[in-house]
Structures are given as C-alpha cells and as structure tokens.
Write an enzyme that holds these catalytic residues in place. Structure first.
Site, PDB file in Angstrom:
ATOM      1  N   ARG A  26       0.829  -1.210   0.000  1.00 41.50           N
ATOM      2  CA  ARG A  26       0.000   0.000   0.000  1.00 41.50           C
ATOM      3  C   ARG A  26       0.865   1.263   0.000  1.00 41.50           C
ATOM      4  NH1 ARG A  26      -2.630  -4.298   1.806  1.00 41.50           N
ATOM      5  NH2 ARG A  26      -4.898  -4.347   1.956  1.00 41.50           N
ATOM      6  N   ASP A 320      -3.892 -15.471   7.358  1.00 48.11           N
ATOM      7  CA  ASP A 320      -2.583 -15.880   6.821  1.00 48.11           C
ATOM      8  C   ASP A 320      -1.778 -16.696   7.826  1.00 48.11           C
ATOM      9  OD1 ASP A 320      -3.144 -14.594   4.455  1.00 48.11           O
ATOM     10  OD2 ASP A 320      -2.060 -12.763   4.981  1.00 48.11           O
TER      11      ASP A 320
HETATM   12  C1  S3P Z   1      -4.134  -9.071   2.132  1.00 47.32           C
HETATM   13  C2  S3P Z   1      -5.389  -9.519   2.427  1.00 47.32           C
HETATM   14  C3  S3P Z   1      -5.698 -10.926   2.686  1.00 47.32           C
HETATM   15  C4  S3P Z   1      -4.438 -11.721   2.989  1.00 47.32           C
HETATM   16  C5  S3P Z   1      -3.337 -11.419   2.016  1.00 47.32           C
HETATM   17  C6  S3P Z   1      -2.964  -9.955   2.088  1.00 47.32           C
HETATM   18  C7  S3P Z   1      -3.948  -7.626   1.867  1.00 47.32           C
HETATM   19  O1  S3P Z   1      -6.318 -11.483   1.549  1.00 47.32           O
HETATM   20  O2  S3P Z   1      -4.739 -13.109   2.973  1.00 47.32           O
HETATM   21  O3  S3P Z   1      -2.188 -12.190   2.312  1.00 47.32           O
HETATM   22  O4  S3P Z   1      -2.793  -7.156   1.849  1.00 47.32           O
HETATM   23  O5  S3P Z   1      -4.958  -6.935   1.676  1.00 47.32           O
HETATM   24  P1  S3P Z   1      -7.888 -11.327   1.257  1.00 47.32           P
HETATM   25  O6  S3P Z   1      -8.196  -9.919   1.082  1.00 47.32           O
HETATM   26  O7  S3P Z   1      -8.129 -12.106   0.005  1.00 47.32           O
HETATM   27  O8  S3P Z   1      -8.571 -11.926   2.441  1.00 47.32           O
END
Ligand code: S3P
Length: 433
Positions: A26, A320
C-alpha cells in the site's frame, strides 16, 4: 532449492522481522499516486512487494531502492502513464487486486497477469464491484480469472455489500472510490485488515469506518479525493512473519524470544488472541503509533498449549497465520477446530489441502471439510520430506514443524519463502541451537 532442517533444543534472542507485506504494497501504491516524494523505511524486499514496485515503474513512476528504504516520486492521482506491455504481478494477489482498483479509473488500458497461482485465483470478487462502478474489465473467461484487461473509465460511487471479508477486495473498491464522482460505501461481513483506510486517512483522504467490532459487519465510506499527501512511511514488522518465530519459541523447550517493532493493528492480531486462548505466554510492550498503525514489541516464552475452537470474526484477523497455527495445534493438548475458513481454499494454494498434506507428512492427525480443519494434538511430530508446492507460508510452517520434530526434515522448493520473508532460514539458524 531443497533445505534440510534438524530439530532445535531451544530458541532465544531479540530480533526484528521484515516489514509488513500488506503495508509495504500500500505504501508504494499510494505514494505513487500522491503528490511529491515519499520515503518508505522498513519496506519488505520480498518478491511480492518487488512486483508492486516493478508494476508502478512500468506505469511511469520513478522509484529508487536502497537498503530497505524506498523513495517514490509521486506522479499525482492522474499522472500514471500507459504501460507498453502487460504488467506482471508475479505471485501477488494484493498487487493484482488493489492495482485493478486504481487502473479502473485511468485514461488508458492495461493488462494484468501473473504466475500460475495468480492465474487460478478468483478475480470476479473485484471485477464485479468495479464493473458496478463503471469500469470495463475483461479476461479470456469473462473476468473470472486473470489475465485482466482493464479499460479505464470515469467511475461513480456505489454501495456494496461484500459477500466475503476480504481486504484486497475492499481496498480495490476504496482505491477506485478515490476517483469516483460520488462517495462509495462498502460493508464487509466481518472487519478485515484496514491498512488501506489508515494510510489513506494519514494522506488526508476523507474516509470513515464503523467502530471496530470483530463479530459484526463493518461499513466504510470513502469520498472522492483531489490529491494525496505524504512524506514518510515507516513500515512495522510483519505480524504474519513474526507468527512463525512466536510459534517456534512457544513450542521449543526453555525458549524465550522478543520481536521488536511488530505491527499490532487489531485487525491483524487474531493469532495473538488465539494463542493466548491456547495458553501461550505472550507479552506485548512498548506500544506506539507509526503512521496511524499500532506497533509494539512481542515477547514469548515456552508455553503449554491446549486445543481451541475458532470461527467467525477471528478468521479474517488470522487468515494468513492458519498454516502456522495448525502446526501449534498439532502439538497442543486436545483438539483444535478451525471453522469458517473457506477463504483458505483460494490463497496462494488451496491451504486447507496443503496444511493437512504437510501436517500428515509430520505424522499429525488432521481432518478437513470444505471450510474447516480439525487437528488432534500429539506430543511429538516426526521429521519428514515435504513439498510446499510454491506456497511460502506452507514452507515456513513446515520449517517450524521441522525444528520441533524428531529426526531430520527436508523441504523441497524452499526458496518460495522469499515471497514474504527474505532471510527466513538465516534467521532461524541464528536463533538458539
Ligand atoms: C491481504 C489480504 C488478505 C491476505 C493477504 C494480504 C492484503 O487477503 O490473505 O495475504 O494485503 O490486503 P484477502 O483480502 O483475500 O482476504
């Protein structure tokens, strides 16, 4: 690369872990479309975040990397340039989904592609709401999978109820919402990580979310923005990476470890809550704020764990960490049940299948259903040969299981840990003996 791991008798030290993956992505994305220069310190130099940098360079942003500092010369919200060829996001779901939200509003067309895992992951979850906002997004199978062909269009605000709690989907819609002609409101069934919201707020964007209640839906509204302002972002250590070391210290005899400067945003600390419920000796100290993100030092000592049942609102807060939580459960007293975890089926690999395959190799007792994992704890695991098939978190979970198992373990294709935790094996080697 095959790695051989032998058991350790204890783990001690005071360490830091690499920067948070979600925040690093981000930071590059938002500072690229901000006005002026942003310095990002503590950036995660893992393969996924390097893919994000590479994509933004292709979009005409000047980005310099030196050590773990990244300098981004923001081009403003409307300054991205059409790339000359398809953008490759590698293995990174966060890159493809968040970038889709930004590209949906540009005055040019882009194609987004990635590796075999990315090409098999669901994209309709972002395509559908972005189409509702006015975006034109296609793919060879109608938007179900990448490669995505995005034709930027003028966008309008929407009210969108997300079927699953996903920070990637929420963030894609919020980023598109920056460019819309009216406010956008998103409601998630449970709160997912809110790093996009906090960073946008720190960059002077008008954005408002419901109070955090882990067991209730959460709505967030974003208003269209004129410009983003930023100068400096300090990325905290990634709690998802820290979780591997925390687990090793909890389960190894006579161990004690402190991990400094870890992000403890409450939308990410489900793993600490779950471990405390299992009986873990975990202490949080030195709490402070970095760019609106809570940061602290986490200390852990050897603990006697018992099984628990988790479901509902805690799942997005530790999604995660389930591979490593499953390793802890396999050595806890009694049974652990992880429910409502169907999202694990569509991660870098089908993690319900991958976790049970890996743990069974170590001799653990595991059952699965469509959306749950049931683990009966044992007092010992046995070393084995295992192949995480390119999934970084499965590889690291296996490495921690190997430290705790009887006999030696070999892990095939272990280089995939570079996706999120460069230096993982070197760090493990440096901790205790
Ligand atoms: C993330 C959101 C999660 C996570 C991924 C990173 C992010 O996924 O599992 O490793 O940086 O927004 P989802 O949004 O699909 O749940």
């Amino acid at each position: 690369m095959k790695i051989n791991i032998s058991p350790k008798s204890h783990i001690r030290g005071s360490i830091t872990v690499p920067g948070d993956k979600s925040i690093s992505h981000r930071a590059v994305m938002l500072s690229s479309i901000a006005d002026g220069i942003t310095y990002i310190d503590g950036f995660l130099m893992g393969a996924d975040c390097l893919s994000t940098i590479a994509c933004f360079k292709e979009l005409g942003v000047s980005i310099d990397v030196s050590g773990d500092r990244v300098c981004v010369q923001g081009v403003g919200m409307h300054g991205l340039k059409p790339p000359t060829h398809p953008l490759d996001v590698g293995n990174s779901g966060t890159t493809i989904r968040l970038l889709s939200g930004i590209l949906a509003a540009q005055h040019f067309s882009t194609t987004l592609t990635g590796d075999a895992s990315i090409l098999s992951r669901p994209m309709m979850r972002v395509v559908e709401p972005l189409r509702q906002m006015g975006a034109e997004i296609n793919s060879p199978d109608g938007g179900i999978h990448a490669p995505l062909i995005i034709h930027g269009k003028p966008l309008h605000g929407i009210n969108y109820a997300m079927p699953v709690a996903s920070a990637q989907v929420k963030s894609a819609i919020l980023l598109a919402g920056l460019y819309a002609d009216s406010p956008t409101t998103i409601t998630e069934p449970y709160p997912s990580r809110d790093h996009t919201e906090l960073m946008l707020k720190a960059m002077d964007v008008r954005i408002l979310a419901d109070e955090l209640d882990f067991e209730s839906p959460r709505s967030t509204t974003i208003w269209p923005a004129q410009a983003l302002h930023c100068a400096h972002i300090n990325v905290p250590g990634d709690i998802s990476s820290a979780a591997f070391i925390i687990t090793a210290a909890m389960l190894c005899p006579e161990s004690h470890i402190t991990i400094q400067d870890v992000g403890i945003n409450p939308t990410r600390t489900g793993i600490l809550d779950a471990y405390k419920d299992m009986g873990a000796d975990i202490t949080i100290s030195n709490r402070r704020l970095w760019n609106m993100e809570e940061v602290a030092d986490i200390s852990v000592a050897t603990s006697r764990l018992h099984g628990i049942t988790i479901s509902g609102g805690i799942i997005p807060r530790l999604i995660d960490e389930i591979p490593i939580l499953a390793v802890a459960a396999s050595l806890a007293e009694g049974t652990t049940v992880i429910k409502d975890a169907q999202e694990l089926r569509v991660k870098e690999s089908d993690r319900i299948a991958a976790i049970s395959h890996m743990l069974r190799n170590f001799g653990a007792e595991v059952d699965t259903t469509d959306d749950s994992i049931i683990i009966k704890g044992k007092s010992r695991l046995k070393g084995c040969h295992t192949n995480p098939k390119g999934d970084h978190r499965i590889a690291m979970a296996a490495a921690i299981a190997a430290l705790l198992a009887d006999g030696n373990t070999s892990i095939e294709g272990a280089e995939c840990v570079e996706v999120s935790f460069p230096g993982f094996f070197e760090l493990l080697n440096s901790l205790g003996y």
